[in-house]
Design a protein around this motif. Structure first.
Motif, PDB file in Angstrom:
ATOM      1  N   SER A   1      50.643  29.745  48.799  1.00 13.53           N
ATOM      2  CA  SER A   1      49.888  29.040  47.751  1.00 13.53           C
ATOM      3  C   SER A   1      50.702  28.968  46.474  1.00 13.53           C
ATOM      4  CB  SER A   1      48.566  29.764  47.479  1.00 13.53           C
ATOM      5  OG  SER A   1      47.964  29.266  46.295  1.00 13.53           O
ATOM      6  N   GLU A   2      50.720  27.789  45.866  1.00 13.14           N
ATOM      7  CA  GLU A   2      51.354  27.662  44.541  1.00 13.14           C
ATOM      8  C   GLU A   2      50.332  27.887  43.442  1.00 13.14           C
ATOM      9  OE1 GLU A   2      53.494  23.978  44.228  1.00 13.14           O
ATOM     10  OE2 GLU A   2      54.572  24.367  46.098  1.00 13.14           O
ATOM     11  N   VAL A   3      49.037  27.740  43.774  1.00  7.49           N
ATOM     12  CA  VAL A   3      47.986  27.871  42.766  1.00  7.49           C
ATOM     13  C   VAL A   3      47.677  29.339  42.497  1.00  7.49           C
ATOM     14  CG1 VAL A   3      45.654  27.153  42.124  1.00  7.49           C
ATOM     15  CG2 VAL A   3      47.046  25.672  43.565  1.00  7.49           C
ATOM     16  N   VAL A   4      47.524  30.108  43.583  1.00  7.50           N
ATOM     17  CA  VAL A   4      47.273  31.551  43.459  1.00  7.50           C
ATOM     18  C   VAL A   4      48.288  32.257  44.367  1.00  7.50           C
ATOM     19  CG1 VAL A   4      45.555  33.416  43.629  1.00  7.50           C
ATOM     20  CG2 VAL A   4      44.808  31.090  43.070  1.00  7.50           C
ATOM     21  N   PRO A   5      49.558  32.316  43.924  1.00  2.00           N
ATOM     22  CA  PRO A   5      50.578  32.922  44.782  1.00  2.00           C
ATOM     23  C   PRO A   5      50.385  34.429  44.936  1.00  2.00           C
ATOM     24  CG  PRO A   5      51.522  32.283  42.665  1.00  2.00           C
ATOM     25  CD  PRO A   5      50.107  31.785  42.675  1.00  2.00           C
ATOM     26  N   PRO A   6      50.995  35.016  45.974  1.00  2.00           N
ATOM     27  CA  PRO A   6      50.845  36.452  46.200  1.00  2.00           C
ATOM     28  C   PRO A   6      51.102  37.263  44.934  1.00  2.00           C
ATOM     29  CG  PRO A   6      51.997  35.476  48.035  1.00  2.00           C
ATOM     30  CD  PRO A   6      51.840  34.390  47.005  1.00  2.00           C
TER      31      PRO A   6
ATOM     32  N   CYS B   1      38.090  30.385  40.345  1.00  2.00           N
ATOM     33  CA  CYS B   1      37.107  31.448  40.106  1.00  2.00           C
ATOM     34  C   CYS B   1      35.867  31.218  40.963  1.00  2.00           C
ATOM     35  CB  CYS B   1      36.723  31.521  38.637  1.00  2.00           C
ATOM     36  SG  CYS B   1      38.001  32.280  37.617  1.00  2.00           S
ATOM     37  N   ALA B   2      35.404  29.977  41.008  1.00  2.00           N
ATOM     38  CA  ALA B   2      34.206  29.659  41.794  1.00  2.00           C
ATOM     39  C   ALA B   2      34.449  29.930  43.276  1.00  2.00           C
ATOM     40  CB  ALA B   2      33.800  28.204  41.568  1.00  2.00           C
ATOM     41  N   GLY B   3      35.596  29.504  43.766  1.00  2.00           N
ATOM     42  CA  GLY B   3      35.920  29.703  45.180  1.00  2.00           C
ATOM     43  C   GLY B   3      36.034  31.170  45.547  1.00  2.00           C
ATOM     44  N   HIS B   4      36.709  31.946  44.689  1.00  2.00           N
ATOM     45  CA  HIS B   4      36.865  33.372  44.979  1.00  2.00           C
ATOM     46  C   HIS B   4      35.542  34.121  44.793  1.00  2.00           C
ATOM     47  CE1 HIS B   4      41.151  32.341  44.873  1.00  2.00           C
ATOM     48  NE2 HIS B   4      41.317  33.434  45.590  1.00  2.00           N
ATOM     49  N   ASN B   5      34.720  33.655  43.847  1.00  2.00           N
ATOM     50  CA  ASN B   5      33.402  34.256  43.661  1.00  2.00           C
ATOM     51  C   ASN B   5      32.572  34.109  44.938  1.00  2.00           C
ATOM     52  OD1 ASN B   5      31.314  35.505  42.070  1.00  2.00           O
ATOM     53  ND2 ASN B   5      30.347  33.503  41.932  1.00  2.00           N
TER      54      ASN B   5
ATOM     55  N   ASP C   1      38.036  26.727  26.804  1.00  2.00           N
ATOM     56  CA  ASP C   1      36.694  26.181  26.972  1.00  2.00           C
ATOM     57  C   ASP C   1      35.620  27.248  26.775  1.00  2.00           C
ATOM     58  OD1 ASP C   1      36.959  27.653  29.252  1.00  2.00           O
ATOM     59  OD2 ASP C   1      36.578  26.010  30.645  1.00  2.00           O
ATOM     60  N   GLY C   2      36.047  28.466  26.407  1.00  2.00           N
ATOM     61  CA  GLY C   2      35.078  29.498  26.084  1.00  2.00           C
ATOM     62  C   GLY C   2      34.595  30.286  27.288  1.00  2.00           C
ATOM     63  N   ARG C   3      34.963  29.838  28.490  1.00  2.00           N
ATOM     64  CA  ARG C   3      34.576  30.592  29.678  1.00  2.00           C
ATOM     65  C   ARG C   3      35.735  31.480  30.090  1.00  2.00           C
ATOM     66  NH1 ARG C   3      32.857  26.126  33.867  1.00  2.00           N
ATOM     67  NH2 ARG C   3      34.684  25.203  32.903  1.00  2.00           N
ATOM     68  N   ALA C   4      35.499  32.762  30.145  1.00  2.00           N
ATOM     69  CA  ALA C   4      36.548  33.666  30.609  1.00  2.00           C
ATOM     70  C   ALA C   4      36.749  33.438  32.095  1.00  2.00           C
ATOM     71  CB  ALA C   4      36.143  35.108  30.338  1.00  2.00           C
ATOM     72  N   LEU C   5      38.003  33.416  32.499  1.00  2.00           N
ATOM     73  CA  LEU C   5      38.307  33.129  33.895  1.00  2.00           C
ATOM     74  C   LEU C   5      38.390  34.420  34.700  1.00  2.00           C
ATOM     75  CD1 LEU C   5      40.940  30.285  33.512  1.00  2.00           C
ATOM     76  CD2 LEU C   5      38.544  30.098  34.132  1.00  2.00           C
ATOM     77  N   PHE C   6      37.243  34.856  35.169  1.00  2.00           N
ATOM     78  CA  PHE C   6      37.266  36.006  36.062  1.00  2.00           C
ATOM     79  C   PHE C   6      36.043  35.959  36.960  1.00  2.00           C
ATOM     80  CE2 PHE C   6      35.130  37.491  32.196  1.00  2.00           C
ATOM     81  CZ  PHE C   6      33.964  38.034  32.706  1.00  2.00           C
ATOM     82  N   VAL C   7      36.109  36.750  38.007  1.00  3.25           N
ATOM     83  CA  VAL C   7      34.997  36.897  38.927  1.00  3.25           C
ATOM     84  C   VAL C   7      34.480  38.315  38.763  1.00  3.25           C
ATOM     85  CG1 VAL C   7      34.372  37.054  41.374  1.00  3.25           C
ATOM     86  CG2 VAL C   7      35.951  35.259  40.588  1.00  3.25           C
ATOM     87  N   ARG C   8      33.172  38.477  38.665  1.00  8.51           N
ATOM     88  CA  ARG C   8      32.600  39.822  38.643  1.00  8.51           C
ATOM     89  C   ARG C   8      31.423  39.871  39.598  1.00  8.51           C
ATOM     90  NH1 ARG C   8      32.362  41.885  33.027  1.00  8.51           N
ATOM     91  NH2 ARG C   8      34.477  42.525  33.503  1.00  8.51           N
ATOM     92  N   ARG C   9      31.436  40.845  40.496  1.00 10.72           N
ATOM     93  CA  ARG C   9      30.335  41.016  41.453  1.00 10.72           C
ATOM     94  C   ARG C   9      29.892  42.467  41.406  1.00 10.72           C
ATOM     95  NH1 ARG C   9      28.739  36.239  43.352  1.00 10.72           N
ATOM     96  NH2 ARG C   9      27.202  37.597  44.275  1.00 10.72           N
TER      97      ARG C   9
END
Length: 154
Positions: free
Chosen positions: A84-89, A121-125, A5-13
């Motif tokens: 978590s199965e979505v973001v496992p350790p 990404c939104a949740g972790h951001n 979808d053209g959006r890179a999946l990462f969080v940057r702060r």
């Protein structure tokens, strides 16, 4: 699915912390100091291969292991959530760089990659924004107060 979808999946702060890098590094790597701004318990072994384990809200453990530890300037560790199965350790990567800012501040740059989707990404951001602001308060020698996210599982 993926990144088509053209959006890179990462969080940057990025944040300006009113303390020198050594103080900020200690708040990120000393288990007792971490608890001033995040979590209810922490087991941290800041060396390559060492454990990163923080009970972030009192209800949910973040778990991973350190990949890079460059005292006072850089940390990288794998990251995920117990159960978590979505973001496992260990399934994602958190990188934190600390740069000197005159006169005695720090520019903190956090990048969180390897998250599976935009929702995560939104949740972790949101989570990182919350905890980095608490880190800045603690670094200034103040008490950020009780964590409003305490008890949250999500």
């Amino acid at each position: 699915m993926g990144k088509s979808d053209g959006r890179a999946l990462f969080v940057r702060r990025e944040a300006h912390i009113p303390a020198p890098p050594a103080s900020v590094f200690a708040l990120l790597t000393d288990p007792e100091k971490i608890l001033r701004w995040m979590g209810t318990e922490a087991q941290i072994e800041p060396q390559p291969g060492g454990l990163y384990l923080v009970n972030v809200t009192g209800a949910r453990f973040a778990r991973g292991s350190f990949r890079e530890v460059v005292p006072v300037h850089r940390l990288a560790y794998s990251f995920g959530w117990d159960g978590s199965e979505v973001v496992p350790p260990g399934s994602s990567l958190v990188e934190i760089d600390l740069a000197d800012e005159a006169p005695n501040g720090t520019l903190l740059r956090l990048t969180h990659t390897g998250l599976p989707n935009a929702e995560q990404c939104a949740g972790h951001n949101e989570g990182w924004a919350h905890y980095i602001s608490r880190l800045a308060v603690a670094a200034a020698g103040k008490d950020p107060g009780p964590d409003p996210m305490a008890g949250r599982v999500g």
